[in-house]
Design a protein around this motif. Sequence first.
Motif, PDB file in Angstrom:
ATOM      1  N   ARG A 133       0.833  -1.222   0.000  1.00  0.00           N
ATOM      2  CA  ARG A 133       0.000   0.000   0.000  1.00  0.00           C
ATOM      3  C   ARG A 133       0.862   1.263   0.000  1.00  0.00           C
ATOM      4  NH1 ARG A 133      -4.576   0.253   4.433  1.00  0.00           N
ATOM      5  NH2 ARG A 133      -5.472  -1.227   2.938  1.00  0.00           N
ATOM      6  N   SER A 134       0.574   2.136  -0.936  1.00  0.00           N
ATOM      7  CA  SER A 134       1.206   3.452  -1.010  1.00  0.00           C
ATOM      8  C   SER A 134       0.137   4.429  -1.473  1.00  0.00           C
ATOM      9  CB  SER A 134       2.388   3.431  -1.987  1.00  0.00           C
ATOM     10  OG  SER A 134       3.003   4.686  -2.056  1.00  0.00           O
ATOM     11  N   SER A 135      -0.277   5.346  -0.619  1.00  0.00           N
ATOM     12  CA  SER A 135      -1.420   6.200  -0.891  1.00  0.00           C
ATOM     13  C   SER A 135      -1.163   7.160  -2.054  1.00  0.00           C
ATOM     14  CB  SER A 135      -1.779   7.012   0.356  1.00  0.00           C
ATOM     15  OG  SER A 135      -2.758   7.988   0.054  1.00  0.00           O
ATOM     16  N   VAL A 136      -1.953   7.018  -3.112  1.00  0.00           N
ATOM     17  CA  VAL A 136      -1.849   7.917  -4.261  1.00  0.00           C
ATOM     18  C   VAL A 136      -2.319   9.311  -3.884  1.00  0.00           C
ATOM     19  CG1 VAL A 136      -2.589   8.298  -6.635  1.00  0.00           C
ATOM     20  CG2 VAL A 136      -2.190   5.985  -5.829  1.00  0.00           C
ATOM     21  N   ARG A 137      -3.338   9.399  -3.036  1.00  0.00           N
ATOM     22  CA  ARG A 137      -3.848  10.705  -2.599  1.00  0.00           C
ATOM     23  C   ARG A 137      -2.773  11.468  -1.819  1.00  0.00           C
ATOM     24  NH1 ARG A 137      -9.276  13.023  -1.186  1.00  0.00           N
ATOM     25  NH2 ARG A 137     -10.110  11.282  -2.361  1.00  0.00           N
ATOM     26  N   THR A 138      -2.065  10.756  -0.937  1.00  0.00           N
ATOM     27  CA  THR A 138      -0.973  11.390  -0.189  1.00  0.00           C
ATOM     28  C   THR A 138       0.128  11.853  -1.132  1.00  0.00           C
ATOM     29  OG1 THR A 138      -1.418  10.039   1.762  1.00  0.00           O
ATOM     30  CG2 THR A 138       0.775  11.016   1.595  1.00  0.00           C
ATOM     31  N   ALA A 139       0.440  11.037  -2.135  1.00  0.00           N
ATOM     32  CA  ALA A 139       1.456  11.420  -3.121  1.00  0.00           C
ATOM     33  C   ALA A 139       1.047  12.683  -3.862  1.00  0.00           C
ATOM     34  CB  ALA A 139       1.686  10.279  -4.104  1.00  0.00           C
ATOM     35  N   GLY A 140      -0.238  12.799  -4.226  1.00  0.00           N
ATOM     36  CA  GLY A 140      -0.712  13.992  -4.917  1.00  0.00           C
ATOM     37  C   GLY A 140      -0.552  15.235  -4.071  1.00  0.00           C
ATOM     38  N   ALA A 141      -0.925  15.137  -2.793  1.00  0.00           N
ATOM     39  CA  ALA A 141      -0.804  16.288  -1.891  1.00  0.00           C
ATOM     40  C   ALA A 141       0.652  16.693  -1.716  1.00  0.00           C
ATOM     41  CB  ALA A 141      -1.428  15.951  -0.539  1.00  0.00           C
ATOM     42  N   ARG A 142       1.530  15.712  -1.553  1.00  0.00           N
ATOM     43  CA  ARG A 142       2.949  16.017  -1.318  1.00  0.00           C
ATOM     44  C   ARG A 142       3.614  16.583  -2.574  1.00  0.00           C
ATOM     45  NH1 ARG A 142       6.309  18.659   0.638  1.00  0.00           N
ATOM     46  NH2 ARG A 142       8.465  17.931   0.714  1.00  0.00           N
ATOM     47  N   LEU A 143       3.307  16.036  -3.749  1.00  0.00           N
ATOM     48  CA  LEU A 143       3.875  16.560  -4.992  1.00  0.00           C
ATOM     49  C   LEU A 143       3.447  18.002  -5.226  1.00  0.00           C
ATOM     50  CD1 LEU A 143       3.674  13.540  -7.397  1.00  0.00           C
ATOM     51  CD2 LEU A 143       5.630  15.061  -7.215  1.00  0.00           C
ATOM     52  N   ALA A 144       2.189  18.311  -4.915  1.00  0.00           N
ATOM     53  CA  ALA A 144       1.711  19.680  -5.054  1.00  0.00           C
ATOM     54  C   ALA A 144       2.490  20.626  -4.144  1.00  0.00           C
ATOM     55  CB  ALA A 144       0.218  19.751  -4.747  1.00  0.00           C
ATOM     56  N   GLU A 145       2.747  20.190  -2.908  1.00  0.00           N
ATOM     57  CA  GLU A 145       3.539  21.011  -1.974  1.00  0.00           C
ATOM     58  C   GLU A 145       4.947  21.243  -2.516  1.00  0.00           C
ATOM     59  OE1 GLU A 145       3.460  18.776   1.599  1.00  0.00           O
ATOM     60  OE2 GLU A 145       1.387  19.311   2.130  1.00  0.00           O
ATOM     61  N   MET A 146       5.556  20.202  -3.067  1.00  0.00           N
ATOM     62  CA  MET A 146       6.908  20.325  -3.609  1.00  0.00           C
ATOM     63  C   MET A 146       6.939  21.310  -4.772  1.00  0.00           C
ATOM     64  SD  MET A 146       7.931  16.266  -3.481  1.00  0.00           S
ATOM     65  CE  MET A 146       9.477  16.449  -4.377  1.00  0.00           C
ATOM     66  N   LEU A 147       5.945  21.226  -5.659  1.00  0.00           N
ATOM     67  CA  LEU A 147       5.913  22.118  -6.814  1.00  0.00           C
ATOM     68  C   LEU A 147       5.711  23.571  -6.393  1.00  0.00           C
ATOM     69  CD1 LEU A 147       5.992  22.623  -9.810  1.00  0.00           C
ATOM     70  CD2 LEU A 147       3.574  21.971  -9.951  1.00  0.00           C
ATOM     71  N   LEU A 148       4.807  23.812  -5.457  1.00  0.00           N
ATOM     72  CA  LEU A 148       4.580  25.177  -4.991  1.00  0.00           C
ATOM     73  C   LEU A 148       5.831  25.732  -4.314  1.00  0.00           C
ATOM     74  CD1 LEU A 148       0.915  24.983  -3.636  1.00  0.00           C
ATOM     75  CD2 LEU A 148       1.724  25.721  -5.880  1.00  0.00           C
ATOM     76  N   GLN A 149       6.587  24.860  -3.662  1.00  0.00           N
ATOM     77  CA  GLN A 149       7.846  25.298  -3.053  1.00  0.00           C
ATOM     78  C   GLN A 149       8.845  25.724  -4.131  1.00  0.00           C
ATOM     79  OE1 GLN A 149       9.453  22.492  -0.223  1.00  0.00           O
ATOM     80  NE2 GLN A 149      11.442  23.519  -0.141  1.00  0.00           N
ATOM     81  N   LEU A 150       8.905  24.969  -5.229  1.00  0.00           N
ATOM     82  CA  LEU A 150       9.801  25.325  -6.329  1.00  0.00           C
ATOM     83  C   LEU A 150       9.383  26.634  -6.987  1.00  0.00           C
ATOM     84  CD1 LEU A 150      10.293  21.843  -8.032  1.00  0.00           C
ATOM     85  CD2 LEU A 150      12.012  23.141  -6.763  1.00  0.00           C
ATOM     86  N   ILE A 151       8.077  26.863  -7.067  1.00  0.00           N
ATOM     87  CA  ILE A 151       7.583  28.106  -7.656  1.00  0.00           C
ATOM     88  C   ILE A 151       7.931  29.295  -6.771  1.00  0.00           C
ATOM     89  CG2 ILE A 151       5.462  29.367  -8.238  1.00  0.00           C
ATOM     90  CD1 ILE A 151       4.280  26.613  -9.070  1.00  0.00           C
ATOM     91  N   ASP A 152       7.784  29.129  -5.465  1.00  0.00           N
ATOM     92  CA  ASP A 152       8.060  30.221  -4.522  1.00  0.00           C
ATOM     93  C   ASP A 152       9.553  30.480  -4.347  1.00  0.00           C
ATOM     94  OD1 ASP A 152       5.387  30.715  -4.055  1.00  0.00           O
ATOM     95  OD2 ASP A 152       5.277  29.388  -2.316  1.00  0.00           O
ATOM     96  N   GLU A 153      10.364  29.415  -4.496  1.00  0.00           N
ATOM     97  CA  GLU A 153      11.817  29.548  -4.304  1.00  0.00           C
ATOM     98  C   GLU A 153      12.530  28.974  -5.529  1.00  0.00           C
ATOM     99  OE1 GLU A 153      12.958  27.858  -0.486  1.00  0.00           O
ATOM    100  OE2 GLU A 153      10.878  28.066   0.177  1.00  0.00           O
ATOM    101  N   PRO A 154      12.508  29.689  -6.650  1.00  0.00           N
ATOM    102  CA  PRO A 154      12.999  29.138  -7.916  1.00  0.00           C
ATOM    103  C   PRO A 154      14.486  28.819  -7.950  1.00  0.00           C
ATOM    104  CG  PRO A 154      12.492  31.478  -8.121  1.00  0.00           C
ATOM    105  CD  PRO A 154      11.959  31.036  -6.799  1.00  0.00           C
ATOM    106  N   GLY A 155      15.285  29.335  -7.047  1.00  0.00           N
ATOM    107  CA  GLY A 155      16.721  29.110  -7.084  1.00  0.00           C
ATOM    108  C   GLY A 155      17.183  27.825  -6.450  1.00  0.00           C
ATOM    109  N   GLN A 156      16.318  27.112  -5.763  1.00  0.00           N
ATOM    110  CA  GLN A 156      16.769  25.933  -5.028  1.00  0.00           C
ATOM    111  C   GLN A 156      16.937  24.727  -5.946  1.00  0.00           C
ATOM    112  OE1 GLN A 156      13.838  24.025  -2.374  1.00  0.00           O
ATOM    113  NE2 GLN A 156      12.413  25.577  -3.081  1.00  0.00           N
TER     114      GLN A 156
END
Length: 341
Positions: free
Chosen positions: A296-319
Amino acid sequence: MNLKELSQHLGLSQTTVSRALNGYPEVSEKTREKVLKTAQAMNYSPNARAQGLATGRAKAIGHVLPVSDQHEMVNPIFGDFIAGAGVTYAKHGYEVVISLVEDSKEEAAYQSIKARGNVDGIIVHGPRMADRRIELLHNLKLPFVVHGRASEVNTPYSYLDTNNSRAFQRATDFLLDLGHRKIGLINGLEFMDFAHRRRMGYEQALNNRGIAIDPGLMRSAEMTEIFGYTATSDMLASDTPPTAFIAASMITAIGVRRAIHERGLEMGRDVSVITHDDDLSYLKNGHDVPIFTATRSSVRTAGARLAEMLLQLIDEPGQGPLTELMEAELIIGSSTAPAPT
């Protein structure tokens, strides 16, 4: 209530109110708190288009899906993924833009998205072993994260993936410990990276026990119920049929179970089955006791976490690239038992 009415109520200019709502540093903390508190009390919701003009952002995230049947996204699993991601988007004021395109025009779709500027970032689905989209998005300088990995891509990129090799090695080891020696693999399309890694895990477990790899016990196709049914029926019809199967998804596992029952056998007694991706909102794996033993690996949890990662990249483009590897949990259900003697 619109921005003009909110500004009049506060006795401030529309520019000041807009800047306070969007976090501009030139607005004092006292004014910002006053504006935010009043906006919340009066149920003010900023117009996304106007807010985008003020901040230079579209406040939207793109998902590009090919319409061919040779992929693994347009199914209930993607529904759970986008539900998880959507919660994160909504919390941060972002919207979802889903584009359905022909497989041959997928790269052109990314170029068009960049030219239109209608999204701030992209989540890439269903990576292949050598996925050209990763290099393309790097060159377009469009923030992106990949749901999965691409084994043959050397360019650094951000991703979140399930440890598919480890999950299927663990599932195979579990069946081997129960005495099974002929184990069928009902896998996804193996030009997709996740399916390739799953087969690697399955084969590694067999190699570790000194059991020869039998190509006749492996099937690979799009993960549908009918594929699970036909592949299992075919293997069960052999002179020395498998005593266990590992299925790449709950949808496929349902077809596996149908084929077992159609031959007058009982799943969990005569034939054991382990599935992956059993944690789906509208396709639950039983109630108190799981029907299927599952990795078991929650796809819903993966979606939420990937969205957080992408928004972090958008807010901090240099990392640098962000990477995460999720481990699957082995859930014991009623579909597995010691190998029949």
